[in-house]
Design a protein around this motif. Structure first.
Motif, PDB file in Angstrom:
ATOM      1  N   PHE A 129      -7.074  -2.909  -2.528  1.00 50.19           N
ATOM      2  CA  PHE A 129      -7.184  -2.043  -1.253  1.00 50.19           C
ATOM      3  C   PHE A 129      -8.660  -1.290  -1.056  1.00 50.19           C
ATOM      4  CE2 PHE A 129      -2.634  -1.383  -2.969  1.00 50.19           C
ATOM      5  CZ  PHE A 129      -2.219  -2.227  -1.922  1.00 50.19           C
ATOM      6  N   ALA A 156      -7.588   1.594  -6.600  1.00 46.99           N
ATOM      7  CA  ALA A 156      -7.363   0.772  -5.503  1.00 46.99           C
ATOM      8  C   ALA A 156      -7.994  -0.728  -5.480  1.00 46.99           C
ATOM      9  CB  ALA A 156      -8.143   1.743  -4.287  1.00 46.99           C
ATOM     10  N   TRP A 175      -7.510  10.047   1.130  1.00 47.65           N
ATOM     11  CA  TRP A 175      -7.826   8.424   1.112  1.00 47.65           C
ATOM     12  C   TRP A 175      -9.220   8.506   2.002  1.00 47.65           C
ATOM     13  CZ3 TRP A 175      -7.086   4.444  -1.320  1.00 47.65           C
ATOM     14  CH2 TRP A 175      -7.279   2.982  -0.914  1.00 47.65           C
ATOM     15  N   TYR A 199     -10.630   4.948  -6.816  1.00 49.02           N
ATOM     16  CA  TYR A 199     -11.356   3.923  -6.543  1.00 49.02           C
ATOM     17  C   TYR A 199     -11.012   2.457  -7.350  1.00 49.02           C
ATOM     18  CZ  TYR A 199     -13.689   7.111  -3.556  1.00 49.02           C
ATOM     19  OH  TYR A 199     -14.138   8.254  -2.568  1.00 49.02           O
ATOM     20  N   PHE A 221       0.749  -1.317   0.157  1.00 43.73           N
ATOM     21  CA  PHE A 221       0.004   0.044  -0.028  1.00 43.73           C
ATOM     22  C   PHE A 221       0.722   1.308   0.074  1.00 43.73           C
ATOM     23  CE2 PHE A 221      -2.942   2.861   2.246  1.00 43.73           C
ATOM     24  CZ  PHE A 221      -3.849   3.278   1.160  1.00 43.73           C
TER      25      PHE A 221
END
Length: 389
Positions: free
Chosen positions: A59, A54, A95, A51, A25
């Motif tokens: 994530f 991720a 985030w 998004y 990450f």
């Protein structure tokens, strides 16, 4: 690395798999978030591409089962890793949206969505193409959830929703808004949860709310004017809304506490570097007794709080964390974060009040943490009642 840990040290809370996830990450943040953070701050919103990227890297919506496109990982320690590393990287507000998706919206679907709803919503949630938001707060309610007034009246195979919500994180980006509505008159048993989707008739968004801090976290008012929502979008049974809200407040408050203590650690790291380099009267300002005493005091408080937080996270993972413990974590860490960032700005001197230095952003971002997820006054009330007072 936070100053509370020696180089190479491991926190007992985490295993090898969490450490590997953390490193992965960090690389993702460096490549996909840090370069865009300043622009997203200026725009008051992150790119929707954040998004989907991720999700591609594992994530986002980790707890969605594999058969719906997720990883099927039900271990909240991974969520904690994401919050911490975003804070250490200085991109906490960028985030915030994915955190809302992971920690606020998704738990409601996991706990109450039926099979048809899972098949309909989970794939987009897992891929990052359907962004989640949670809508509780109203202009006149604040922390008093029993006073929610947005009404959903049954009309055949639809609910007609009227009312409004404010200070909704992901308010602009959201495609699925898990919304607390009133379906009955009882302050508690009259609340229900319903999912309102982008494009539904009568669903309108206000302008982005420009806040004093956390600029990259898009925040908006939402308006429902005779909004038609299919009955199939009711989440759980009618009248269970208040119970659902109460059930998910622990992870919401713990998530904020995790982010707050990590931000405090990051602020101290930043300030320690600065006071060792910045000179006044011919020597580093960190060498003055006042600077040493201030930083020693803050370092001690942060170190003790980190130990409490790791213990509390483990209790949540084990299923034993209580509402008062989560409330303690929330109000203590957010109060401490404000104390730390304010003292750090002072140590930076005039430069600490300029946008040239990261500490000013951290200071401004910290203030709201004492307000949302339930004000700190409400948290202290919960703790006080647990003492039989």
């Amino acid at each position: 690395m936070a100053i509370t840990l020696a180089p190479g040290a491991r926190r007992p809370l985490f295993d090898d798999v969490h450490d590997d996830y953390r490193e992965s990450f960090r690389r993702f943040l460096k490549a996909e978030v840090v370069p865009h953070h300043e622009q997203w701050q200026h725009d008051h919103i992150t790119s929707r591409e954040l998004y989907t990227k991720a999700a591609e890297h594992g994530f986002l919506a980790m707890a969605v089962p594999e058969e719906y496109g997720g990883s099927g990982v039900d271990d909240w320690r991974f969520n904690a890793v994401l919050s911490e590393e975003a804070a250490y990287a200085g991109v906490q507000s960028s985030w915030m949206g994915p955190n809302v998706h992971n920690d606020l919206g998704l738990p409601y679907l996991r706990a109450a969505a039926n099979e048809e709803q899972k098949e309909r919503w989970y794939p987009g949630v897992a891929s990052g193409e359907s962004i989640l938001a949670l809508a509780m707060t109203e202009p006149g309610t604040g922390s008093d959830l029993s006073a929610i007034s947005t009404k959903a009246k049954r009309d055949g195979d639809h609910y007609i929703v009227n009312g409004g919500k404010t200070f909704i994180s992901n308010g602009i980006n959201a495609d699925l808004v898990v919304t607390a509505v009133r379906t009955g008159d009882d302050p508690h048993r009259g609340l229900s949860m319903i999912v309102i989707e982008r494009g539904m008739d009568g669903f309108e968004r206000g302008n982005q709310i420009h806040k004093r801090g956390q600029h990259a976290n898009d925040t908006a008012e939402l308006f429902f004017n005779d909004c038609k929502v299919p009955v199939e979008n009711l989440l759980g049974e009618e009248g269970t809304g208040f119970a659902q809200l109460m059930a998910h407040l622990i992870p919401e408050r713990l998530g904020l506490a995790v982010s707050s203590i990590a931000c405090a650690e990051a602020a101290l790291d930043l300030t320690l570097d600065y006071v060792k380099e910045r000179k006044a009267f011919g020597k580093p300002i960190g060498s003055f007794q006042n600077s040493r005493f201030v930083l020693a005091d803050l370092h001690t408080k942060v170190t003790i709080t980190r130990a409490f937080m790791d213990q509390t996270i483990q209790k949540y993972v084990d299923g034993t964390c209580t509402v008062p413990e989560a409330a303690m974590a929330k109000f203590w860490t957010t109060d401490l974060l404000s104390e730390v960032t304010d003292a750090c700005v002072q140590l930076f001197g005039g430069y600490g009040y300029t946008t040239e230095y990261k500490i000013s952003e951290m200071w401004a971002d910290a203030r709201v943490n004492r307000i949302y997820a339930g004000t700190n006054e409400i948290m202290k009330e919960l703790v006080g009642r647990s003492l039989g007072l």
